[in-house]
Structures are given as structure tokens and as C-alpha cells.
Motif scaffolding. Structure first.
Motif, short mmCIF file in Angstrom:
data_model
loop_
_atom_site.label_atom_id
_atom_site.label_comp_id
_atom_site.label_asym_id
_atom_site.label_seq_id
_atom_site.Cartn_x
_atom_site.Cartn_y
_atom_site.Cartn_z
N THR A 1 -15.60 -50.56 40.01
CA THR A 1 -14.77 -49.84 39.04
C THR A 1 -13.80 -50.80 38.36
O THR A 1 -13.66 -50.80 37.14
CB THR A 1 -13.99 -48.71 39.74
OG1 THR A 1 -14.93 -47.84 40.38
CG2 THR A 1 -13.17 -47.92 38.76
N MET A 2 -13.12 -51.62 39.16
CA MET A 2 -12.20 -52.59 38.59
C MET A 2 -12.94 -53.54 37.65
O MET A 2 -12.46 -53.88 36.58
CB MET A 2 -11.50 -53.39 39.69
CG MET A 2 -10.52 -52.61 40.52
SD MET A 2 -9.09 -52.06 39.60
CE MET A 2 -8.28 -53.62 39.27
N ASN A 3 -14.12 -53.96 38.05
CA ASN A 3 -14.91 -54.90 37.26
C ASN A 3 -15.26 -54.31 35.89
O ASN A 3 -15.32 -55.01 34.90
CB ASN A 3 -16.17 -55.29 38.01
CG ASN A 3 -16.87 -56.44 37.38
OD1 ASN A 3 -16.26 -57.37 36.89
ND2 ASN A 3 -18.19 -56.40 37.40
N SER A 4 -15.48 -53.01 35.84
CA SER A 4 -15.87 -52.40 34.56
C SER A 4 -14.67 -52.09 33.67
O SER A 4 -14.84 -51.81 32.49
CB SER A 4 -16.66 -51.12 34.82
OG SER A 4 -15.83 -50.14 35.40
N LEU B 1 -19.66 -60.27 29.36
CA LEU B 1 -19.76 -61.62 29.92
C LEU B 1 -19.03 -61.71 31.26
O LEU B 1 -19.57 -62.21 32.26
CB LEU B 1 -19.19 -62.64 28.94
CG LEU B 1 -19.15 -64.09 29.43
CD1 LEU B 1 -20.56 -64.63 29.64
CD2 LEU B 1 -18.38 -64.96 28.44
N CYS B 2 -17.77 -61.22 31.28
CA CYS B 2 -16.97 -61.33 32.51
C CYS B 2 -17.54 -60.46 33.63
O CYS B 2 -17.56 -60.88 34.79
CB CYS B 2 -15.53 -60.93 32.22
SG CYS B 2 -14.66 -62.10 31.16
N ALA B 3 -18.02 -59.27 33.31
CA ALA B 3 -18.62 -58.41 34.33
C ALA B 3 -19.86 -59.07 34.90
O ALA B 3 -20.09 -59.06 36.12
CB ALA B 3 -18.94 -57.03 33.75
N ILE C 1 -0.82 -59.67 44.22
CA ILE C 1 -0.02 -60.45 43.28
C ILE C 1 -0.55 -60.36 41.85
O ILE C 1 0.23 -60.19 40.91
CB ILE C 1 0.06 -61.93 43.73
CG1 ILE C 1 0.85 -62.03 45.03
CG2 ILE C 1 0.69 -62.80 42.64
CD1 ILE C 1 0.84 -63.41 45.66
N TYR C 2 -1.86 -60.46 41.67
CA TYR C 2 -2.40 -60.65 40.33
C TYR C 2 -3.09 -59.44 39.70
O TYR C 2 -3.26 -59.40 38.49
CB TYR C 2 -3.38 -61.82 40.32
CG TYR C 2 -2.71 -63.14 40.60
CD1 TYR C 2 -1.89 -63.73 39.65
CD2 TYR C 2 -2.89 -63.80 41.81
CE1 TYR C 2 -1.25 -64.93 39.90
CE2 TYR C 2 -2.28 -65.00 42.07
CZ TYR C 2 -1.46 -65.56 41.11
OH TYR C 2 -0.84 -66.75 41.36
N MET C 3 -3.54 -58.48 40.48
CA MET C 3 -4.29 -57.36 39.91
C MET C 3 -3.34 -56.25 39.48
O MET C 3 -2.64 -55.67 40.30
CB MET C 3 -5.30 -56.81 40.91
CG MET C 3 -6.41 -57.77 41.24
SD MET C 3 -7.43 -58.26 39.84
CE MET C 3 -8.22 -56.76 39.43
N PRO C 4 -3.34 -55.92 38.19
CA PRO C 4 -2.47 -54.84 37.73
C PRO C 4 -3.07 -53.47 38.07
O PRO C 4 -4.29 -53.34 38.22
CB PRO C 4 -2.43 -55.05 36.22
CG PRO C 4 -3.75 -55.69 35.91
CD PRO C 4 -4.07 -56.55 37.10
N GLU C 5 -2.23 -52.47 38.17
CA GLU C 5 -2.71 -51.09 38.34
C GLU C 5 -3.11 -50.60 36.96
O GLU C 5 -2.30 -50.60 36.03
CB GLU C 5 -1.61 -50.20 38.93
CG GLU C 5 -2.01 -48.75 39.07
CD GLU C 5 -3.27 -48.54 39.89
OE1 GLU C 5 -4.26 -48.03 39.32
OE2 GLU C 5 -3.27 -48.88 41.08
N ILE C 6 -4.35 -50.18 36.81
CA ILE C 6 -4.83 -49.79 35.49
C ILE C 6 -5.24 -48.32 35.42
O ILE C 6 -5.77 -47.88 34.40
CB ILE C 6 -6.01 -50.69 35.05
CG1 ILE C 6 -7.16 -50.61 36.04
CG2 ILE C 6 -5.54 -52.12 34.87
CD1 ILE C 6 -8.41 -51.33 35.58
N LYS C 7 -4.97 -47.58 36.47
CA LYS C 7 -5.33 -46.16 36.49
C LYS C 7 -4.61 -45.44 35.34
O LYS C 7 -3.41 -45.56 35.16
CB LYS C 7 -4.93 -45.53 37.82
CG LYS C 7 -5.28 -44.06 37.89
CD LYS C 7 -4.84 -43.46 39.20
CE LYS C 7 -5.16 -41.98 39.21
NZ LYS C 7 -4.61 -41.33 40.38
N GLY C 8 -5.37 -44.69 34.57
CA GLY C 8 -4.81 -43.91 33.49
C GLY C 8 -4.55 -44.67 32.20
O GLY C 8 -4.10 -44.09 31.22
N LEU C 9 -4.81 -45.98 32.19
CA LEU C 9 -4.58 -46.77 30.99
C LEU C 9 -5.84 -46.78 30.11
O LEU C 9 -6.96 -46.73 30.62
CB LEU C 9 -4.22 -48.21 31.35
CG LEU C 9 -2.94 -48.42 32.17
CD1 LEU C 9 -2.74 -49.90 32.46
CD2 LEU C 9 -1.74 -47.84 31.46
#
Length: 145
Positions: A65-68, A78-80, A127-135
Motif C-alpha cells: 500500500t505504501m509503495n503504491s 519507476l519507483c514502485a 524517522i523518514y516515512m510520513p503518514e499519508i492516510k487521507g492525503l
């Protein structure tokens, strides 16, 4: 062999596993007289199915999920693809090298290396992964800019 420094720690953890095994065996002995013998084969299959289901509800989909969702739109494909490739290559390396590593440095030290890698991964995510739920995808892209 699992890398515990004291015999008391390894004995305690062994007793926990043994207690769970004993509880399951006692329950199985009780239930085998109530149910038909063949139903216990199905119970094992259902238990495996429940394990897979619970994994799929928890840690299974998180990386995918994060990867997509995490990459900006212009680089997403490309990144996925790179991420999936690194994931599979890491799995192959792990699968093909673990037994040799365990023979070479010992089972306990091998698991300690895996523990270290897992801890580094958790620290990285915190440290580096932002929370992206709902964005929206645009809001996620703004995080990286």
C-alpha cells in the motif's frame, strides 16, 4: 542457540512455547472425542487459513500500500518497480544465505543480525516515512518537495 545470554531466559521462553503446545494438545484431546477425527485435518487447514488472513489484514498489505501511494505521480511506476525488485532480490538473498550464515556464525548470531536489520527498518520508518492516510496524491507529492 537463539542467542540468549542466560539459560534462564531461554528456558522461560521455551516453557512459554511448551505451555502453549500443552494447552493446544489438551484441548485437542478433549475435542477429538467430541468431533470426528477427520475434522481435525480440516481444523489445521482452517487454522492456516486464519493465520494467512490475519497476516493479510496486518503486515501483509502495508509495504504494498505504501509503495503504491508514496511516490510522486511522475515517478510512481519507476519507483514502485524498483521497490518491488529490491524486495524480491532481498528475499532471494535471505532465503539462499540464511542456512550458510547460520552454519558459519551460529544460529543465535544469525537471528541477531536479522533483529538488527528489523530494528534499523523500524527506525527508518519512524524517522523518514510520513503518514499519508487521507492525503491526495498531490498532497503526498508536496511532502517530498
Amino acid at each position: 542457540m537463539a542467542g540468549f545470554k542466560s539459560n534462564e531466559s531461554s528456558l522461560f521462553l521455551s516453557l512459554v512455547v511448551s505451555a502453549l503446545n500443552a494447552a493446544g494438545t489438551i484441548l485437542g484431546i478433549y475435542l477429538i472425542d467430541i468431533a470426528r477425527r477427520k475434522s481435525f485435518g480440516w481444523l489445521a487447514i482452517v487454522g492456516l487459513g486464519v493465520y494467512i488472513l490475519l497476516f493479510a489484514l496486518g503486515m501483509g498489505p502495508v509495504p504494498w500500500t505504501m509503495n503504491s501511494e508514496i511516490y510522486p505521480e511522475e515517478y510512481r511506476g519507476l519507483c514502485a518497480g524498483m521497490s518491488v525488485t529490491v524486495n524480491w532480490i532481498s528475499s532471494v538473498i535471505m532465503s539462499t544465505s540464511f542456512l550458510s550464515m547460520a552454519e558459519g556464525i551460529g544460529l543465535g548470531q544469525s537471528f541477531l543480525i536479522l533483529l538488527g536489520v528489523a530494528v534499523l527498518a523500524i527506525v527508518f520508518v519512524i524517522i523518514y516515512m510520513p503518514e499519508i492516510k487521507g492525503l491526495t496524491f498531490e498532497e503526498v507529492a508536496d511532502i517530498w518537495n
